[in-house]
Design a protein around this motif. Structure first.
Motif, PDB file in Angstrom:
ATOM      1  N   ALA A  62      13.835  17.708  16.555  1.00 11.49           N
ATOM      2  CA  ALA A  62      14.370  16.629  15.326  1.00 11.49           C
ATOM      3  C   ALA A  62      13.139  16.089  14.791  1.00 11.49           C
ATOM      4  N   ALA A  63      11.934  15.985  15.374  1.00 11.89           N
ATOM      5  CA  ALA A  63      10.719  15.730  14.732  1.00 11.89           C
ATOM      6  C   ALA A  63      10.125  16.586  13.637  1.00 11.89           C
ATOM      7  N   HIS A  64      10.341  17.928  14.105  1.00 10.35           N
ATOM      8  CA  HIS A  64      10.089  19.035  13.101  1.00 10.35           C
ATOM      9  C   HIS A  64      10.822  18.817  11.740  1.00 10.35           C
ATOM     10  N   ASP A  65      12.064  18.577  11.983  1.00  8.18           N
ATOM     11  CA  ASP A  65      12.991  18.719  10.897  1.00  8.18           C
ATOM     12  C   ASP A  65      12.617  17.480  10.071  1.00  8.18           C
ATOM     13  N   ALA A  66      12.299  16.251  10.651  1.00 10.10           N
ATOM     14  CA  ALA A  66      12.101  15.283   9.879  1.00 10.10           C
ATOM     15  C   ALA A  66      10.545  15.070   9.103  1.00 10.10           C
ATOM     16  N   LEU A  67       9.695  15.914   9.890  1.00  7.20           N
ATOM     17  CA  LEU A  67       8.368  16.165   9.147  1.00  7.20           C
ATOM     18  C   LEU A  67       8.675  16.972   7.929  1.00  7.20           C
ATOM     19  N   ASP A  68       9.257  18.100   8.196  1.00  8.38           N
ATOM     20  CA  ASP A  68       9.448  19.042   7.072  1.00  8.38           C
ATOM     21  C   ASP A  68      10.272  18.369   5.808  1.00  8.38           C
ATOM     22  N   ARG A  69      11.084  17.283   6.191  1.00 10.25           N
ATOM     23  CA  ARG A  69      11.958  16.831   4.840  1.00 10.25           C
ATOM     24  C   ARG A  69      11.120  15.698   4.409  1.00 10.25           C
ATOM     25  N   TYR A  70      10.542  14.914   5.330  1.00  5.60           N
ATOM     26  CA  TYR A  70       9.980  13.511   4.603  1.00  5.60           C
ATOM     27  C   TYR A  70       8.557  13.534   4.686  1.00  5.60           C
ATOM     28  N   GLY A  71       7.769  14.501   5.130  1.00  2.00           N
ATOM     29  CA  GLY A  71       6.237  14.197   5.147  1.00  2.00           C
ATOM     30  C   GLY A  71       5.721  13.611   6.422  1.00  2.00           C
ATOM     31  N   SER A  72       4.632  13.345   6.471  1.00  3.30           N
ATOM     32  CA  SER A  72       3.691  13.006   7.772  1.00  3.30           C
ATOM     33  C   SER A  72       3.775  11.505   7.711  1.00  3.30           C
TER      34      SER A  72
END
Ligand SMILES: Cc1ncc(COP(=O)(O)O)c(C=O)c1O
Length: 374
Positions: A62-72
């Motif tokens: 879930a963290a990976h997915d949000a990182l890819d979509r929304y940035g750091s």
């Protein structure tokens, strides 16, 4: 040497002499309960990831997915442009989990306590706080400028006496306690405190940092907690009525003047809560392992996933910690000012990922050494 450095050097020497100089040591967690330090793998009993969720595949995905979509990073505070829609989901999950109308997520548990306490009470008010509350509750109380009085740990009668003495001259009163005490692992007497608060026109605020998913506590007026322990993520929260949350969101300075959490962290918390709710046996197992350890050492039966072994002396605590490390176990020595004078200890925390054999072995090893020292 410049003057500042000279002053600091003298202070450092003083701390060293009193065995109180503290420094972070590099360590990398892996496989849930292991830590790599100086190239050596240790079984850690010093981590608050009680449910083993920090490295759970659903949580990290879930963290990976949000990182890819929304940035750091969030880019701004929640009240400016940092209020990602994921916040709404997390707050509604938290409200449901806590049996509250609403919840508000902060940057950390520390920031939640600072912000909430100082928003709720001020100079004309009274705070009554258990002697063992966490440093960040205490800092929030000091920041509020309310009159602060401490009652002896879990001593309801003392709290009652302080209420009788100080309550009549103060406008509002907030009682502060923890559901599970962070350094002792024991639990607050919430039923009695709630009744006392009700009888004296006071509000009861609980810090559930170490209780979430491990023990069940009755709801209180203000329910604070953190996502950095059993949820294996990061961030703090407060849960309560809609009015409480509305008020806190608009007035808590640690929320208003600090950048919002990274979206990936919020996504990790949402996923962690899902696993936590689906698998209550995770918390049950962490508690059972703590009980196994306390019974093996013939201590008072564990009430949470935290078990302190109090050895009083700072050096003794450090020596025992070093002995355990030499045998492959990481158990940090906790010393004043984190705990009261003459109560230095080894603080064991249990994760559902620990192996029974490791729990028994570390207990037996410690028992042997404590017996030798007598
Ligand atoms: C009882 C208690 N409250 C609050 C905190 C702070 O939470 P956080 O680590 O999310 O800042 C901690 C832990 O550090 C804690 O043990």
């Amino acid at each position: 040497m410049p003057e500042l450095d000279a002053v600091l050097q003298a202070r450092l020497i003083q701390l060293e002499r009193r065995q109180r100089h503290r420094q972070p040591i590099s360590g990398q967690r892996f496989d849930g309960v292991y830590v790599k330090r100086d190239g050596k793998s240790l079984v850690s009993f010093s981590c608050n990831d009680y449910l083993g969720l920090a490295q759970h595949p659903e949580v990290t995905a879930a963290a990976h997915d949000a990182l890819d979509r929304y940035g750091s990073g969030a880019g701004a505070s929640r009240l400016v442009t940092g209020n990602h829609p994921l916040y709404e989901r997390l707050e509604s999950e938290l409200a449901q989990l806590k049996g509250a109308e609403d919840a508000c997520v902060f940057g950390s548990g520390y920031l939640a306590n600072l912000g909430v306490i100082s928003a709720l009470v001020g100079p004309n008010d009274l705070i009554l706080a258990d002697k063992y509350i966490h440093a960040c509750m205490l800092d929030g109380a000091k920041l509020s400028q309310a009159t602060l009085k401490r009652f002896a740990h879990n001593n309801i009668e003392h709290c009652r006496r302080l209420l009788t003495k100080y309550r009549p001259t103060c406008e509002n009163c907030l009682i502060l306690t923890e559901t599970v005490f962070s350094m002792d692992g024991d639990r607050a007497q919430l039923d009695q405190l709630s009744e006392l608060a009700g009888d004296n026109d006071a509000w009861l605020m609980t810090d559930d940092a170490h209780g979430l998913a491990i023990v069940t506590s009755a709801p209180t007026d203000v329910m604070m907690g953190t996502l950095s322990k059993a949820a294996g993520s990061y961030g703090g929260y407060v849960a309560g009525t809609r009015q409480l949350v509305d008020f806190v969101k608009g007035t808590a300075r640690s929320l208003i003047y600090s950048t919002a959490l990274p979206p990936a962290t919020i996504a990790a918390s949402i996923a962690a809560i899902k696993v936590m709710q689906r698998e209550p046996q995770r918390g049950e197992r962490a508690l059972a392992l703590a009980k196994l350890f306390s019974s093996r050492l013939e201590l008072r039966s564990a009430e949470s996933a935290i078990v302190p072994v109090i050895v009083r002396d700072e050096k003794r605590a450090l020596d025992l910690s070093a002995m355990l490390e030499a045998n492959g176990y990481l158990v940090t020595a906790i010393r004043p000012p984190t705990v009261p004078e003459s109560t230095s200890r080894l603080r064991f925390t249990f994760s559902m990922l620990h192996d029974e054999t490791d729990v028994q072995s570390v207990a037996d090893l410690l028992k042997e050494h404590l017996a030798c020292e007598l």
